[in-house]
Design an enzyme around this catalytic site. Structure first.
Site, PDB file in Angstrom:
ATOM      1  N   GLU A   1     -36.548  97.203  10.435  1.00  0.00           N
ATOM      2  CA  GLU A   1     -37.792  97.308   9.659  1.00  0.00           C
ATOM      3  C   GLU A   1     -38.515  95.976   9.823  1.00  0.00           C
ATOM      4  OE1 GLU A   1     -36.970  98.354   5.576  1.00  0.00           O
ATOM      5  OE2 GLU A   1     -35.459  99.816   6.168  1.00  0.00           O
TER       6      GLU A   1
ATOM      7  N   GLU B   1     -29.313  99.724   3.788  1.00  0.00           N
ATOM      8  CA  GLU B   1     -29.244  98.471   3.015  1.00  0.00           C
ATOM      9  C   GLU B   1     -28.284  98.580   1.819  1.00  0.00           C
ATOM     10  OE1 GLU B   1     -33.242  97.401   1.889  1.00  0.00           O
ATOM     11  OE2 GLU B   1     -33.582  96.410   3.795  1.00  0.00           O
TER      12      GLU B   1
HETATM   13  C1  GLA Z   1     -36.186  98.095   2.415  1.00  0.00           C
HETATM   14  C2  GLA Z   1     -35.727  99.510   2.689  1.00  0.00           C
HETATM   15  C3  GLA Z   1     -36.815 100.458   3.019  1.00  0.00           C
HETATM   16  C4  GLA Z   1     -38.012 100.205   2.187  1.00  0.00           C
HETATM   17  C5  GLA Z   1     -38.459  98.776   2.313  1.00  0.00           C
HETATM   18  C6  GLA Z   1     -39.686  98.473   1.505  1.00  0.00           C
HETATM   19  O1  GLA Z   1     -36.129  97.247   3.468  1.00  0.00           O
HETATM   20  O2  GLA Z   1     -34.736  99.585   3.669  1.00  0.00           O
HETATM   21  O3  GLA Z   1     -36.359 101.764   2.807  1.00  0.00           O
HETATM   22  O4  GLA Z   1     -37.677 100.485   0.864  1.00  0.00           O
HETATM   23  O5  GLA Z   1     -37.427  97.951   1.865  1.00  0.00           O
HETATM   24  O6  GLA Z   1     -39.421  98.368   0.149  1.00  0.00           O
END
Ligand code: GLA
Ligand code: ZN
Length: 665
Positions: free
Chosen positions: A305, A142
């Site tokens: 995710e 990210e």
């Molecule tokens: C993001 C990140 C993860 C985790 C989640 C939850 O999506 O990619 O590593 O930190 O948020 O906070």
């Protein structure tokens, strides 16, 4: 076709890996994502590598038929590296060093960091490229997420100068494009160039800088992220043929340019995170976000995710209700996800995210959420037979441009205007009526679409004018909204009469506008009615006809929305914002006028339907109930449940948080 979870072997004792792998296998998992934050475990001190623990983890999971997405851990440079080279740290607009203790504490433009990143990516690639367990690679994690900030350090300034030299060739050209004659900002030496740190005038809601400088700085910083990604991507490509991914969430970076550096765009989907008020919180948010992701490469995506538990860092969003995880997963698949990876396998016992619940709780005991996901896993292969290589049946395209977003970020026009939220509001208007759409940038081929929507499309030039006009002249329907065409590409104002480059195709001139403060203005017309609360363009039709007029203020009776016949097509100009109800009525009206059909007719309110076509041409639907009560959805033909082949007849019953995937019998 992947189904799995984000897993951190380094967070758990070795004995537990076997238990987890077994539980995952039972849930139908075939993928975990690993290592994306594990730099300090892989290279505990400079040049001392330790892959043994990860090798062992891969073996344990691979034995159970579970592959991995291998993350490059560059989102978390370790302390030894930061202590040795503190110049890597990002600096914010106040010149504050954003130091150690969280993550993403690096500047994309740091040459030193680029070298260290190359080294670890090369080492990992060398070690794992031919490992059969590796199904894909994820670059970093990210980009820019969690900080939302550009860097303003000296490396950035130096590279910005190089970027500007390439773009403008000469300082004269730069001074002219930026209009530096304003407030004596003329640059006479390249080394005088500044980065837009907080300035004397920074109190006025934006940073007080020259808009052209701001926009170029955004473009430059976005390019820096893309370059940084490209460095990793090039190395990985030398070693492996498996797909390279990145979970794209940062709006500081042009998704489409980033998309060129990866094979598959992935998205991180948290429909009920505590940040949902920031994200909007409507059930159409994930729909829009995943449509945006699908538009990055105009192909299906993965969810890297997917929410699987109550989550948050310091405050928690609500616990997923029975059925909700499945509904969110189905919604994601409906909008183009071919893989679902849940975040995270198990809630961590420590660290910033110790409140972030996953499939399992801290005690590691499988409960309801595990059972629900296991049930999805059982059906996943059958669903995939339809969904992999399928496409959303979309007759409409919404343009979502990052350059347009950045110009609006620095100059919002109105305190209540936000580009992304405005797009989401328009999208929501279509979504509420179950019109499916594609979302992508202005470079895609418009010709296959009945309707192209260009919201707040402000930066314009001759090339785009021709493209839009050609599309309409050949029979397309263009929807342009307020704050379109008022600017040139360099972020200066156009001299043309508004709506600038859209004047001819829209067949109007703007007499005046009203940035609405502290009141609402009623709008009425053929579409229905609503109220504007942000913006009102006062339109003088030239060849266009009014669709709606204002019913208040000194411009009562003047057109607010118009339509213009242009060649074989038409252009709608929407001169004002509308409340949610009014937006839904207007979007429904425009879609109908343009011959676009919803995914399904007569759908109960609060039920989302996405109509799709499988790779081999079969029609199927995803239906998701967001209404808060039981619903029955009627189909024009007999349908069967895709997961079981059970013939359901012409209607499908959905419980409160229910969802279904059905195909024509
Ligand atoms: C993001 C990140 C993860 C985790 C989640 C939850 O999506 O990619 O590593 O930190 O948020 O906070
Ligand atoms: Zn920097």
């Amino acid at each position: 076709m992947y189904f799995g979870a984000d897993y951190y072997p380094e967070h758990w004792p070795r004995e537990r890996w076997d238990v987890d792998a077994k539980l995952m296998k039972e849930a139908g998992f075939n993928l975990i994502r690993v290592a994306e934050f594990a730099w300090a475990k892989l290279e505990p001190s400079e040049g001392h590598w330790d892959f043994s623990w990860l090798d062992e983890a891969l073996d344990v999971f691979y034995k159970q038929g579970i592959q991995v997405v291998m993350g490059t851990p560059t989102a978390t440079p370790p302390k030894w590296l930061m202590d040795k080279h503190p110049e890597i740290y990002k600096r914010d607009e106040n010149d504050l060093v954003l130091g150690f203790g969280s993550r993403r504490h690096y500047c994309y433009n740091s040459e030193i960091y680029r070298e260290y990143s190359e080294k670890i990516v090369e080492k990992m690639a060398q070690h794992y490229a031919n490992h059969p367990a590796v199904a894909a690679w994820q670059i970093d994690n990210e980009f820019t997420c969690g900080d939302g900030l550009y860097c303003y350090c000296e490396s950035c300034r130096q590279k910005f100068i190089v970027w500007l030299k390439k773009k403008y060739g000469s300082l004269d050209a730069l001074n002219k494009a930026w209009g530096t004659v304003f407030w004596s900002q003329t640059y006479t030496d390249w080394d005088q160039i500044i980065v837009p740190k907080r300035s004397q005038a920074g109190m006025f809601g934006n940073n007080g800088h020259n808009p052209a400088l701001n926009l170029d700085y955004s473009r430059f910083q976005s390019d820096a992220i893309v370059d940084y990604c490209a460095i990793q991507s090039r190395i990985l490509k030398r070693w492996t043929k498996v797909p390279i991914t990145h979970n794209v969430v940062s709006e500081l970076c042009d998704y489409y340019k980033l998309g060129e550096q990866i094979d598959i765009a992935t998205y991180d989907n948290y429909p009920a995170s505590p940040w949902k008020s920031f994200l909007g919180g409507s059930p159409s948010d994930p729909a829009f976000s995943i449509d945006v992701e699908r538009g990055i490469k105009n192909k299906n995506v993965w969810i890297m995710e997917e929410q699987s538990g109550p989550c948050g860092w310091n405050v928690l969003g609500s616990t997923p209700r029975p059925g909700q995880i499945k509904k969110w997963s189905y919604q994601a698949m409906a909008h183009g996800a071919e893989a679902i990876v849940y975040f995270r396998w198990r809630a961590c016992l420590f660290g910033t995210e110790e409140y972030w619940y996953g499939i399992l709780d801290h005690d590691g005991i499988p409960r309801r959420r595990y059972e629900e996901i296991k049930a999805i896993g059982k059906d996943f292969p059958k669903l995939c037979a339809y969904n992999v290589n399928s496409k959303v049946c979309a007759d409409m395209l919404m343009i979502r441009s990052f350059e347009q977003q950045w110009t609006h970020t620095f100059q919002e026009h109105n305190w209540n205007f936000n580009y992304r939220k405005y797009l989401q509001a328009l999208y929501n208007g279509f979504w509420a009526n179950n019109y499916n759409m594609d979302v992508s940038n202005e470079e895609v081929d418009f010709s296959g679409y009945k309707v192209v929507i260009a919201p707040a499309f402000n930066l314009m030039d001759e090339r785009l004018k021709e493209k839009f006009e050609k599309y309409v002249a050949e029979g397309g329907n263009l929807v342009v909204t307020f704050r379109s065409g008022t600017k040139e590409m360099d972020n200066s104002m156009t001299e043309r009469t508004l709506p600038g480059y859209f004047k001819e195709v829209a067949g109007i001139e703007l007499e005046e506008f009203d940035s609405i403060n502290d009141c609402t203005v009623p709008v009425e017309g053929a579409f229905g009615k609503g109220a504007a609360s942000i913006w009102a363009d006062i339109i003088k039709p030239v060849t266009a006809k009014p669709v709606a007029t204002y019913a208040g203020e000194y411009y009562a009776g003047k057109p607010a929305i118009t339509v213009n016949e242009f060649g074989k097509g038409r252009c709608y100009y929407v001169g004002c914002d509308l409340d949610a109800e009014g937006t839904a009525q207007l979007m429904d009206y425009i879609a109908k006028e343009c011959g676009v059909k919803p995914a399904l007719e007569n759908v109960p309110d609060g039920v989302e339907v996405v109509r799709k076509e499988s790779g081999d041409g079969k029609e199927f639907w995803f239906v998701m109930n967001f209404s808060g009560k039981e619903q029955t959805v009627e189909f024009p033909c007999e349908v069967k449940a895709i997961e079981t082949d059970e013939v359901l007849g012409r209607s499908v019953k959905l419980p409160v948080y229910g969802s279904a995937a059905v195909a024509k019998v």
